[in-house]
Design a protein around this motif. Structure first.
Motif, PDB file in Angstrom:
ATOM      1  N   ASP A   1       0.821  -1.215   0.000  1.00 27.30           N
ATOM      2  CA  ASP A   1       0.000   0.000   0.000  1.00 27.30           C
ATOM      3  C   ASP A   1       0.853   1.263   0.000  1.00 27.30           C
ATOM      4  O   ASP A   1       0.307   2.376  -0.115  1.00 27.30           O
ATOM      5  CB  ASP A   1      -0.927   0.016   1.219  1.00 27.30           C
ATOM      6  N   SER A   2       2.167   1.118   0.144  1.00 27.64           N
ATOM      7  CA  SER A   2       3.036   2.295   0.128  1.00 27.64           C
ATOM      8  C   SER A   2       3.001   2.931  -1.257  1.00 27.64           C
ATOM      9  O   SER A   2       2.983   2.235  -2.274  1.00 27.64           O
ATOM     10  CB  SER A   2       4.478   1.912   0.473  1.00 27.64           C
ATOM     11  N   GLY A   3       2.975   4.296  -1.290  1.00 26.78           N
ATOM     12  CA  GLY A   3       2.995   4.980  -2.566  1.00 26.78           C
ATOM     13  C   GLY A   3       2.319   6.337  -2.499  1.00 26.78           C
ATOM     14  O   GLY A   3       2.062   6.884  -1.414  1.00 26.78           O
ATOM     15  N   ALA A   4       2.054   6.907  -3.682  1.00 27.01           N
ATOM     16  CA  ALA A   4       1.474   8.252  -3.810  1.00 27.01           C
ATOM     17  C   ALA A   4      -0.011   8.132  -4.146  1.00 27.01           C
ATOM     18  O   ALA A   4      -0.384   7.435  -5.102  1.00 27.01           O
ATOM     19  CB  ALA A   4       2.214   9.028  -4.890  1.00 27.01           C
ATOM     20  N   TYR A   5      -0.838   8.864  -3.376  1.00 27.24           N
ATOM     21  CA  TYR A   5      -2.290   8.853  -3.562  1.00 27.24           C
ATOM     22  C   TYR A   5      -2.745  10.255  -3.982  1.00 27.24           C
ATOM     23  O   TYR A   5      -2.287  11.268  -3.426  1.00 27.24           O
ATOM     24  CB  TYR A   5      -3.000   8.437  -2.276  1.00 27.24           C
ATOM     25  N   GLN A   6      -3.675  10.317  -4.943  1.00 25.09           N
ATOM     26  CA  GLN A   6      -4.277  11.566  -5.406  1.00 25.09           C
ATOM     27  C   GLN A   6      -5.783  11.366  -5.540  1.00 25.09           C
ATOM     28  O   GLN A   6      -6.259  10.244  -5.768  1.00 25.09           O
ATOM     29  CB  GLN A   6      -3.716  11.975  -6.781  1.00 25.09           C
ATOM     30  N   CYS A   7      -6.512  12.507  -5.394  1.00 27.13           N
ATOM     31  CA  CYS A   7      -7.929  12.473  -5.725  1.00 27.13           C
ATOM     32  C   CYS A   7      -8.174  13.433  -6.882  1.00 27.13           C
ATOM     33  O   CYS A   7      -7.524  14.463  -6.997  1.00 27.13           O
ATOM     34  CB  CYS A   7      -8.793  12.832  -4.519  1.00 27.13           C
ATOM     35  N   GLN A   8      -9.101  13.061  -7.732  1.00 28.32           N
ATOM     36  CA  GLN A   8      -9.465  13.871  -8.886  1.00 28.32           C
ATOM     37  C   GLN A   8     -10.936  14.292  -8.761  1.00 28.32           C
ATOM     38  O   GLN A   8     -11.796  13.454  -8.456  1.00 28.32           O
ATOM     39  CB  GLN A   8      -9.263  13.105 -10.185  1.00 28.32           C
ATOM     40  N   VAL A   9     -11.192  15.591  -8.997  1.00 31.01           N
ATOM     41  CA  VAL A   9     -12.542  16.137  -8.957  1.00 31.01           C
ATOM     42  C   VAL A   9     -13.001  16.321 -10.397  1.00 31.01           C
ATOM     43  O   VAL A   9     -12.359  17.038 -11.175  1.00 31.01           O
ATOM     44  CB  VAL A   9     -12.577  17.462  -8.188  1.00 31.01           C
ATOM     45  N   HIS A  10     -14.109  15.668 -10.748  1.00 33.42           N
ATOM     46  CA  HIS A  10     -14.659  15.726 -12.099  1.00 33.42           C
ATOM     47  C   HIS A  10     -15.932  16.561 -12.074  1.00 33.42           C
ATOM     48  O   HIS A  10     -16.899  16.237 -11.360  1.00 33.42           O
ATOM     49  CB  HIS A  10     -14.974  14.319 -12.618  1.00 33.42           C
ATOM     50  N   GLY A  11     -15.946  17.686 -12.818  1.00 32.67           N
ATOM     51  CA  GLY A  11     -17.131  18.517 -12.976  1.00 32.67           C
ATOM     52  C   GLY A  11     -17.574  18.530 -14.426  1.00 32.67           C
ATOM     53  O   GLY A  11     -17.216  17.651 -15.223  1.00 32.67           O
ATOM     54  N   VAL A  12     -18.393  19.542 -14.805  1.00 35.42           N
ATOM     55  CA  VAL A  12     -18.847  19.669 -16.185  1.00 35.42           C
ATOM     56  C   VAL A  12     -17.691  20.154 -17.031  1.00 35.42           C
ATOM     57  O   VAL A  12     -17.221  21.283 -16.876  1.00 35.42           O
ATOM     58  CB  VAL A  12     -20.045  20.635 -16.286  1.00 35.42           C
ATOM     59  N   LEU A  13     -17.207  19.301 -17.868  1.00 41.77           N
ATOM     60  CA  LEU A  13     -16.126  19.613 -18.791  1.00 41.77           C
ATOM     61  C   LEU A  13     -14.852  20.051 -18.078  1.00 41.77           C
ATOM     62  O   LEU A  13     -13.988  20.670 -18.683  1.00 41.77           O
ATOM     63  CB  LEU A  13     -16.553  20.698 -19.789  1.00 41.77           C
ATOM     64  N   GLN A  14     -14.673  19.671 -16.811  1.00 41.25           N
ATOM     65  CA  GLN A  14     -13.490  20.078 -16.042  1.00 41.25           C
ATOM     66  C   GLN A  14     -13.040  18.928 -15.147  1.00 41.25           C
ATOM     67  O   GLN A  14     -13.865  18.143 -14.661  1.00 41.25           O
ATOM     68  CB  GLN A  14     -13.780  21.299 -15.175  1.00 41.25           C
ATOM     69  N   VAL A  15     -11.706  18.822 -14.951  1.00 41.38           N
ATOM     70  CA  VAL A  15     -11.090  17.865 -14.033  1.00 41.38           C
ATOM     71  C   VAL A  15      -9.966  18.571 -13.294  1.00 41.38           C
ATOM     72  O   VAL A  15      -9.138  19.246 -13.924  1.00 41.38           O
ATOM     73  CB  VAL A  15     -10.525  16.624 -14.762  1.00 41.38           C
ATOM     74  N   GLN A  16      -9.950  18.405 -11.969  1.00 43.24           N
ATOM     75  CA  GLN A  16      -8.872  18.966 -11.154  1.00 43.24           C
ATOM     76  C   GLN A  16      -8.290  17.857 -10.290  1.00 43.24           C
ATOM     77  O   GLN A  16      -9.026  17.056  -9.698  1.00 43.24           O
ATOM     78  CB  GLN A  16      -9.399  20.105 -10.269  1.00 43.24           C
ATOM     79  N   SER A  17      -6.936  17.740 -10.246  1.00 46.15           N
ATOM     80  CA  SER A  17      -6.242  16.720  -9.460  1.00 46.15           C
ATOM     81  C   SER A  17      -5.492  17.358  -8.314  1.00 46.15           C
ATOM     82  O   SER A  17      -4.918  18.453  -8.447  1.00 46.15           O
ATOM     83  CB  SER A  17      -5.252  15.939 -10.335  1.00 46.15           C
ATOM     84  N   SER A  18      -5.452  16.598  -7.205  1.00 45.51           N
ATOM     85  CA  SER A  18      -4.724  17.084  -6.036  1.00 45.51           C
ATOM     86  C   SER A  18      -3.244  16.773  -6.178  1.00 45.51           C
ATOM     87  O   SER A  18      -2.826  15.995  -7.041  1.00 45.51           O
ATOM     88  CB  SER A  18      -5.268  16.411  -4.782  1.00 45.51           C
ATOM     89  N   ARG A  19      -2.473  17.366  -5.325  1.00 43.36           N
ATOM     90  CA  ARG A  19      -1.063  17.013  -5.232  1.00 43.36           C
ATOM     91  C   ARG A  19      -0.949  15.642  -4.556  1.00 43.36           C
ATOM     92  O   ARG A  19      -1.795  15.271  -3.735  1.00 43.36           O
ATOM     93  CB  ARG A  19      -0.286  18.061  -4.440  1.00 43.36           C
ATOM     94  N   PRO A  20       0.098  14.817  -4.876  1.00 42.24           N
ATOM     95  CA  PRO A  20       0.213  13.476  -4.280  1.00 42.24           C
ATOM     96  C   PRO A  20       0.416  13.551  -2.776  1.00 42.24           C
ATOM     97  O   PRO A  20       1.146  14.413  -2.265  1.00 42.24           O
ATOM     98  CB  PRO A  20       1.429  12.877  -4.979  1.00 42.24           C
TER      99      PRO A  20
END
Length: 508
Positions: free
Chosen positions: A135-154
């Motif tokens: 389970d060790s590693g880098a985790y990110q979450c992505q926010v999906h909206g209308v025609l838009q995607v934003q990713s968090s820093r790891p």
């Protein structure tokens, strides 16, 4: 704005909407939405607004709309450092946007969920119930909206684990279970193999005080000796997990092999003897032994039998072709040593005896002329070489040697000649014979025959003289009787009247 202007403005909008509804452009001229920094403005409350433009064909009118951009989410992890199988880890995706979809990314790829993970209903909270090292590693979450995607820093998760079971390896060396074998005088390196995070500490326990105890994963011993033999142990400790494991390896040091020797109970062996045992003599123990016959690995059989440890080779029923040479080789995993070849001397024979004449080869009967020369050769297969004795029937003379040479044949040389071949080592003897006949004119007598004939003539002469004397005496006494009884005498008397009679004398 004046009412007339306002009415004109709305009329234009409605007219444009009706035109857009009535006319559907072809697929190649479908409208596209584009967000441009040049089309950003601020709303009534000062928020940033993105203006989307619709582009169609060159004569299509341009329309405008406003969408709120997505904010960059952030991920928090608790705890950021965990111990394998001892902790539960929670990730939370923080975003101010609503009506969005949350997706999780692990090491740059969409996260694959498993039975140890739980996800909240809104997808913003990810929980790992029992953390593992994978389970060790880098985790990110992505926010999906209308025609838009934003990713968090790891956000990084570090999982500590180990040490796993410890193994001690030796190079060069041959592992045999928990024992490693090395050759005396070689340079070897010890190495610990285990899995641990963070890197563990090493504490060595050595069998000899002559070696300083190292604190590293590997260490080297130059020129191994019998003093270095024993059990080597290493304690591996992880300060983060507070776990320690002990590894052990037993080391056996073999002596460097010296040349062995093949030993035979005797060099003068006799064919068809019951058996003979050859021993591979070496000063080393716990070594393998291999035999070679004429340079090739020896294959055991009923005739060639090896002892269970291969140290002894028994040859049953010796044959003359079992001479070898024989070699033996001692070996361990690191070295080999081979003996000098040993060749056996196997005595045999004599085999069948043959008599060969110088003129006609192998014969049973020889006919040669009187006064001619004759050479007879006696031969037989034997090891060591056979001894030969010649004899002639009715003669006590013995000739020693494989050749019998007669310079000039006489009548006395006729007869049966016998040759006997004997082997003093094997104790065996065999014989062969040949008949010699002498041919020539009967007048050609030997001196002995002539002497016999002369003697016979003298004896006959003496007998004849004595007989004449007795006849003379008898005739003088009975003349009338002789004239009347001998017919040969009467025939002789008739013919005598023509001649004058003669008086008998002593010469008759």
């Amino acid at each position: 704005m004046e009412p007339d202007d306002l009415w004109g403005h709305w009329t234009g909008i409605l007219l444009s909407a009706s035109l857009l509804t009535a006319w559907i452009p072809p697929a190649a001229a479908q409208p596209t939405l584009a967000a441009s920094p040049l089309n950003t403005s601020h709303g009534d409350k000062g928020e940033k607004v993105v203006v989307l433009s619709t582009f169609g064909t060159p004569w299509t009118p341009q329309s405008h709309g406003r969408f709120k951009p997505l904010a960059t989410p952030t991920v928090s992890v608790s705890p950021a450092t965990a111990i394998e199988q001892r902790a539960m880890v929670t990730f939370h995706c923080d975003t101010g946007d609503t009506d969005v979809t949350i997706q999780w990314v692990f090491n740059g790829l969409p996260l694959t969920f498993h039975e140890r993970m739980q996800l909240s209903t809104d997808g913003r909270t990810l929980t790992i119930l029992t953390v593992q090292r994978e389970d060790s590693g880098a985790y990110q979450c992505q926010v999906h909206g209308v025609l838009q995607v934003q990713s968090s820093r790891p956000a990084l998760l570090d999982v500590n684990y180990g040490p796993d079971p410890v193994q001690i390896k030796l190079e060069p060396g041959v592992p045999s279970g928990e024992v490693a074998e090395v050759i005396e005088g070689s340079t070897v390196t010890f190495r610990v193999e285990t899995q641990s995070r963070p890197s563990p500490a090493y504490t060595w326990f050595l069998p000899s005080d002559s070696i300083s105890s190292p604190t590293t994963e590997t260490f080297t011993i130059q020129s191994m000796s019998r003093e270095h033999e024993g059990t080597y142990r290493c304690l591996v400790s992880n300060s983060a997990t507070q776990l320690s494991l002990l590894g052990a390896l037993k080391v056996h040091v073999f002596e460097r092999l010296t040349t062995p020797r093949v030993v035979s109970p005797g060099l003068n062996l006799v064919e068809n003897a019951s058996s003979v045992a050859l021993a591979c003599q070496t000063i080393h123990k716990e070594v393998g032994v291999q035999w070679f016959l004429r340079g090739q690995p020896l294959l055991p059989s009923e005739h060639l039998v090896l002892s269970p440890d291969n140290s002894t080779l028994v040859i049953h029923g010796l044959r003359r072709d079992d001479t070898g040479p024989y070699t033996c080789e001692v070996w361990n995993w690191g070295s080999r040593a081979q003996s000098e070849p040993l060749k056996l001397t196997i005595n045999y024979g004599p085999d069948r005896v043959d008599i060969v004449a110088s003129t006609s080869g192998m014969v049973g009967t020889i006919e040669a002329g009187l006064n001619s020369s004759l050479t007879l050769q006696c031969r037989a297969e034997s090891k060591p070489g056979a001894e030969y004795r010649w004899t002639l029937e009715h003669s006590t003379t013995v000739h020693i040697g494989d050749q019998l040479i007669i310079g000039a044949l006489t009548w006395e040389h006729q007869g049966i000649y016998n040759c006997t071949a004997s082997n003093a080592v094997t104790g065996l003897a065999r014989s062969a014979s040949v008949l010699v006949k002498v041919a020539g004119p009967q007048s050609s007598l030997t001196p002995g025959a002539i002497a016999g004939i002369v003697t016979g003539v003298l004896v006959v002469t003496a007998l004849a003289a004595e007989l004449g004397y007795f006849l003379y005496v008898g005739n003088t006494r009975r003349p009338s009787e002789r004239k009347t009884e001998d017919p040969i005498h009467e025939a002789t008397q008739t013919s005598s009247e023509e001649e004058p009679p003669t008086e008998p004398s002593s010469s008759k």
